[in-house]
Design a protein around this motif. Structure first.
Motif, PDB file in Angstrom:
ATOM      1  N   LEU A   1       0.830  -1.215   0.000  1.00  0.00           N
ATOM      2  CA  LEU A   1       0.000   0.000   0.000  1.00  0.00           C
ATOM      3  C   LEU A   1       0.860   1.260   0.000  1.00  0.00           C
ATOM      4  CD1 LEU A   1      -2.836  -1.057   2.458  1.00  0.00           C
ATOM      5  CD2 LEU A   1      -3.184  -0.265   0.110  1.00  0.00           C
ATOM      6  N   LYS A   2       1.965   1.208   0.735  1.00  0.00           N
ATOM      7  CA  LYS A   2       2.865   2.357   0.811  1.00  0.00           C
ATOM      8  C   LYS A   2       3.480   2.649  -0.572  1.00  0.00           C
ATOM      9  CE  LYS A   2       5.150   2.376   4.712  1.00  0.00           C
ATOM     10  NZ  LYS A   2       6.242   2.100   5.697  1.00  0.00           N
ATOM     11  N   ALA A   3       3.872   1.571  -1.258  1.00  0.00           N
ATOM     12  CA  ALA A   3       4.453   1.728  -2.602  1.00  0.00           C
ATOM     13  C   ALA A   3       3.409   2.268  -3.581  1.00  0.00           C
ATOM     14  CB  ALA A   3       5.002   0.392  -3.096  1.00  0.00           C
ATOM     15  N   LEU A   4       2.176   1.774  -3.485  1.00  0.00           N
ATOM     16  CA  LEU A   4       1.094   2.264  -4.348  1.00  0.00           C
ATOM     17  C   LEU A   4       0.783   3.729  -4.040  1.00  0.00           C
ATOM     18  CD1 LEU A   4      -1.243  -0.863  -4.235  1.00  0.00           C
ATOM     19  CD2 LEU A   4      -0.243   0.092  -6.320  1.00  0.00           C
TER      20      LEU A   4
ATOM     21  N   PHE B   1      -7.518  -8.500  -2.291  1.00  0.00           N
ATOM     22  CA  PHE B   1      -6.994  -7.147  -2.066  1.00  0.00           C
ATOM     23  C   PHE B   1      -7.376  -6.269  -3.248  1.00  0.00           C
ATOM     24  CE2 PHE B   1      -3.728  -4.035  -3.146  1.00  0.00           C
ATOM     25  CZ  PHE B   1      -3.491  -3.379  -1.947  1.00  0.00           C
ATOM     26  N   ASP B   2      -7.961  -5.125  -2.942  1.00  0.00           N
ATOM     27  CA  ASP B   2      -8.283  -4.141  -3.984  1.00  0.00           C
ATOM     28  C   ASP B   2      -7.405  -2.915  -3.809  1.00  0.00           C
ATOM     29  OD1 ASP B   2     -10.605  -5.199  -5.504  1.00  0.00           O
ATOM     30  OD2 ASP B   2     -11.558  -5.212  -3.530  1.00  0.00           O
ATOM     31  N   ILE B   3      -6.953  -2.351  -4.903  1.00  0.00           N
ATOM     32  CA  ILE B   3      -6.279  -1.053  -4.822  1.00  0.00           C
ATOM     33  C   ILE B   3      -7.327  -0.063  -4.306  1.00  0.00           C
ATOM     34  CG2 ILE B   3      -5.182   0.806  -6.136  1.00  0.00           C
ATOM     35  CD1 ILE B   3      -4.221  -1.397  -8.130  1.00  0.00           C
ATOM     36  N   PRO B   4      -7.027   0.633  -3.203  1.00  0.00           N
ATOM     37  CA  PRO B   4      -8.038   1.518  -2.600  1.00  0.00           C
ATOM     38  C   PRO B   4      -8.617   2.530  -3.592  1.00  0.00           C
ATOM     39  CG  PRO B   4      -6.142   1.312  -1.136  1.00  0.00           C
ATOM     40  CD  PRO B   4      -5.763   0.643  -2.433  1.00  0.00           C
ATOM     41  N   THR B   5      -9.930   2.708  -3.509  1.00  0.00           N
ATOM     42  CA  THR B   5     -10.611   3.624  -4.440  1.00  0.00           C
ATOM     43  C   THR B   5     -10.182   5.073  -4.233  1.00  0.00           C
ATOM     44  OG1 THR B   5     -12.474   3.704  -2.899  1.00  0.00           O
ATOM     45  CG2 THR B   5     -12.669   2.197  -4.765  1.00  0.00           C
ATOM     46  N   ASP B   6      -9.668   5.392  -3.028  1.00  0.00           N
ATOM     47  CA  ASP B   6      -9.258   6.783  -2.809  1.00  0.00           C
ATOM     48  C   ASP B   6      -7.894   7.090  -3.444  1.00  0.00           C
ATOM     49  OD1 ASP B   6      -7.653   5.412  -1.041  1.00  0.00           O
ATOM     50  OD2 ASP B   6      -8.209   6.563   0.738  1.00  0.00           O
ATOM     51  N   MET B   7      -7.238   6.070  -4.013  1.00  0.00           N
ATOM     52  CA  MET B   7      -6.016   6.326  -4.783  1.00  0.00           C
ATOM     53  C   MET B   7      -6.431   6.735  -6.190  1.00  0.00           C
ATOM     54  SD  MET B   7      -3.194   3.512  -3.585  1.00  0.00           S
ATOM     55  CE  MET B   7      -2.720   3.343  -1.865  1.00  0.00           C
ATOM     56  N   LYS B   8      -6.925   7.957  -6.259  1.00  0.00           N
ATOM     57  CA  LYS B   8      -7.517   8.470  -7.508  1.00  0.00           C
ATOM     58  C   LYS B   8      -6.504   8.493  -8.663  1.00  0.00           C
ATOM     59  CE  LYS B   8     -11.688  10.102  -5.978  1.00  0.00           C
ATOM     60  NZ  LYS B   8     -11.798   9.390  -4.714  1.00  0.00           N
ATOM     61  N   GLY B   9      -5.255   8.831  -8.346  1.00  0.00           N
ATOM     62  CA  GLY B   9      -4.231   8.906  -9.391  1.00  0.00           C
ATOM     63  C   GLY B   9      -3.949   7.550 -10.011  1.00  0.00           C
TER      64      GLY B   9
ATOM     65  N   TRP C   1      -5.965   4.904 -10.056  1.00  0.00           N
ATOM     66  CA  TRP C   1      -7.133   4.436 -10.824  1.00  0.00           C
ATOM     67  C   TRP C   1      -7.297   5.219 -12.126  1.00  0.00           C
ATOM     68  CZ3 TRP C   1      -9.194  -0.020 -10.812  1.00  0.00           C
ATOM     69  CH2 TRP C   1      -9.156  -0.804  -9.654  1.00  0.00           C
ATOM     70  N   ARG C   2      -7.004   6.509 -12.085  1.00  0.00           N
ATOM     71  CA  ARG C   2      -7.044   7.308 -13.328  1.00  0.00           C
ATOM     72  C   ARG C   2      -6.034   6.749 -14.329  1.00  0.00           C
ATOM     73  NH1 ARG C   2      -5.846  11.939 -11.136  1.00  0.00           N
ATOM     74  NH2 ARG C   2      -3.666  12.002 -11.792  1.00  0.00           N
ATOM     75  N   TYR C   3      -4.878   6.383 -13.800  1.00  0.00           N
ATOM     76  CA  TYR C   3      -3.793   5.822 -14.611  1.00  0.00           C
ATOM     77  C   TYR C   3      -4.210   4.493 -15.245  1.00  0.00           C
ATOM     78  CZ  TYR C   3       1.079   4.290 -15.513  1.00  0.00           C
ATOM     79  OH  TYR C   3       2.253   3.853 -16.085  1.00  0.00           O
ATOM     80  N   LEU C   4      -4.732   3.581 -14.426  1.00  0.00           N
ATOM     81  CA  LEU C   4      -5.164   2.272 -14.943  1.00  0.00           C
ATOM     82  C   LEU C   4      -6.302   2.427 -15.954  1.00  0.00           C
ATOM     83  CD1 LEU C   4      -5.061   0.069 -11.720  1.00  0.00           C
ATOM     84  CD2 LEU C   4      -3.776  -0.371 -13.824  1.00  0.00           C
ATOM     85  N   ASN C   5      -7.290   3.238 -15.613  1.00  0.00           N
ATOM     86  CA  ASN C   5      -8.435   3.404 -16.526  1.00  0.00           C
ATOM     87  C   ASN C   5      -8.033   4.079 -17.833  1.00  0.00           C
ATOM     88  OD1 ASN C   5     -10.353   2.122 -14.889  1.00  0.00           O
ATOM     89  ND2 ASN C   5     -10.678   3.976 -13.685  1.00  0.00           N
ATOM     90  N   SER C   6      -7.042   4.972 -17.768  1.00  0.00           N
ATOM     91  CA  SER C   6      -6.521   5.586 -18.999  1.00  0.00           C
ATOM     92  C   SER C   6      -5.875   4.520 -19.876  1.00  0.00           C
ATOM     93  CB  SER C   6      -5.497   6.671 -18.664  1.00  0.00           C
ATOM     94  OG  SER C   6      -6.091   7.725 -17.948  1.00  0.00           O
TER      95      SER C   6
END
Length: 249
Positions: A141-144, A204-212, A214-219
Motif C-alpha cells: 500500500l505504501k508503494a502504491l 486485495f483491492d487497490i483503494p478507491t481513494d487512490m484516484k491517481g 485508478w485514473r492511470y489504470l483506466n486511462s
C-alpha cells in the motif's frame, strides 16, 4: 499465432517480436516484459509481426534462432536481439523522428515512479505466514501510495509560473503526461498484474481513494496499445496459481 501490427507509410524495417504464449499455446501469455516490447512497437507505429511461443512446445527453429533464450526477444532485419533493456534503447534510437515518435519520458522521475511496487507485491503474494500478511500488505500500500502521490503531483510543464496557487495538482493520464511513454510500457503491465492477482488470491483491492492510480489504470484500459497487448485476466491468474501461496491457518 502471427498478427500484423498497425502500419505506417514508407519502408519499414523487418521486425518480428516473439512473446510468451498463453495456456492454449496461441494467445498472449502472462509476461510483463513481452507486453512492454509489444507496446513499444505498437506506439512506434512501425510494421511488425508478433509470434507467440508455446514454452512447452518451443519449435526447433526458435531453438536455433535464439538458443537458450525465453521470450520476449525480437529479430530486426534478421538480427536477433534478446536483452530487454537494450532492445528498448535500440528501438528508441533506430525508430526515431521524424518518421517515428520519440517515446522517452521527459521527466527523469517518471522512469522510477512505482519502481518498487512489483517487488512489494511479490513478497506479499508469496508469503505463507498469516502474521506477516498485514505488514507485507502495508508495504504494498505504501508503494502504491507513492505512485498515487506522483500521479497527482503536477509535472514541471503543468505548473503555471504565473499562478498564485500553492498546491499544484495533476489530472494527467499517464506517468509523464497525457501520452504513453517508455516508462508506462514498463510499469503498466506489472501494475495490471498486481491488480488482478492480489484480488484473486488475497481479495486485495487497490483503494478507491487512490484516484491517481485508478485514473492511470483506466486511462490505460481505454488505449488499444495496452488492451490489445495485454493477456486475459484468466491467463494472469493461472500464471500465479502456484506462485501465490495460501496463508497458513
Amino acid at each position: 499465432m502471427t498478427e500484423p501490427a498497425p502500419t505506417s507509410g514508407g519502408r519499414d524495417p523487418d521486425i518480428e517480436l516473439f512473446v510468451k504464449a498463453g495456456i492454449d499455446g496461441e494467445s498472449i501469455g502472462n509476461c510483463p516484459f513481452s507486453q512492454r516490447l509489444f507496446m513499444i512497437l505498437w506506439l512506434k507505429g512501425v510494421v511488425f509481426n508478433v509470434t507467440t511461443v508455446d514454452l512447452k512446445r518451443k519449435p526447433a527453429d526458435l531453438h536455433n534462432l535464439a538458443p537458450g533464450t525465453h521470450p520476449p526477444f525480437l529479430t530486426y532485419n534478421g538480427e536477433v536481439k534478446t536483452d530487454i533493456n537494450k532492445i528498448e534503447e535500440f528501438l528508441e534510437e533506430v525508430l526515431a523522428p521524424p518518421k517515428y515518435p520519440k517515446l522517452a519520458a521527459k521527466n527523469r522521475e517518471s522512469n522510477t515512479a512505482g519502481i518498487d511496487i512489483f517487488a512489494k507485491f511479490s513478497a506479499y503474494i508469496k508469503n505463507t505466514k498469516k502474521e506477516a500478511n498485514g505488514g507485507l500488505e502495508k508495504n504494498l500500500l505504501k508503494a502504491l501510495q507513492k505512485l498515487d502521490d506522483y500521479l497527482n503531483s503536477a509535472l514541471p510543464d503543468e505548473i503555471d509560473a504565473n499562478s498564485m496557487e500553492e498546491e499544484k495538482t495533476s489530472n494527467r493520464k499517464f506517468l509523464d503526461g497525457n501520452e504513453l511513454t517508455l516508462a508506462d510500457c514498463n510499469l503498466l503491465p506489472k501494475l495490471h498484474i498486481v491488480k488482478v492477482v492480489a484480488k484473486k488470491y488475497r481479495n486485495f483491492d487497490i483503494p478507491t481513494d487512490m484516484k491517481g492510480v485508478w485514473r492511470y489504470l483506466n486511462s490505460a484500459y481505454s488505449r488499444d496499445e495496452f488492451t490489445n497487448t495485454c493477456p486475459a485476466d484468466k491467463e494472469v491468474e493461472i500464471a500465479y496459481q502456484d506462485v501465490a501461496k495460501r496463508l497458513a491457518k
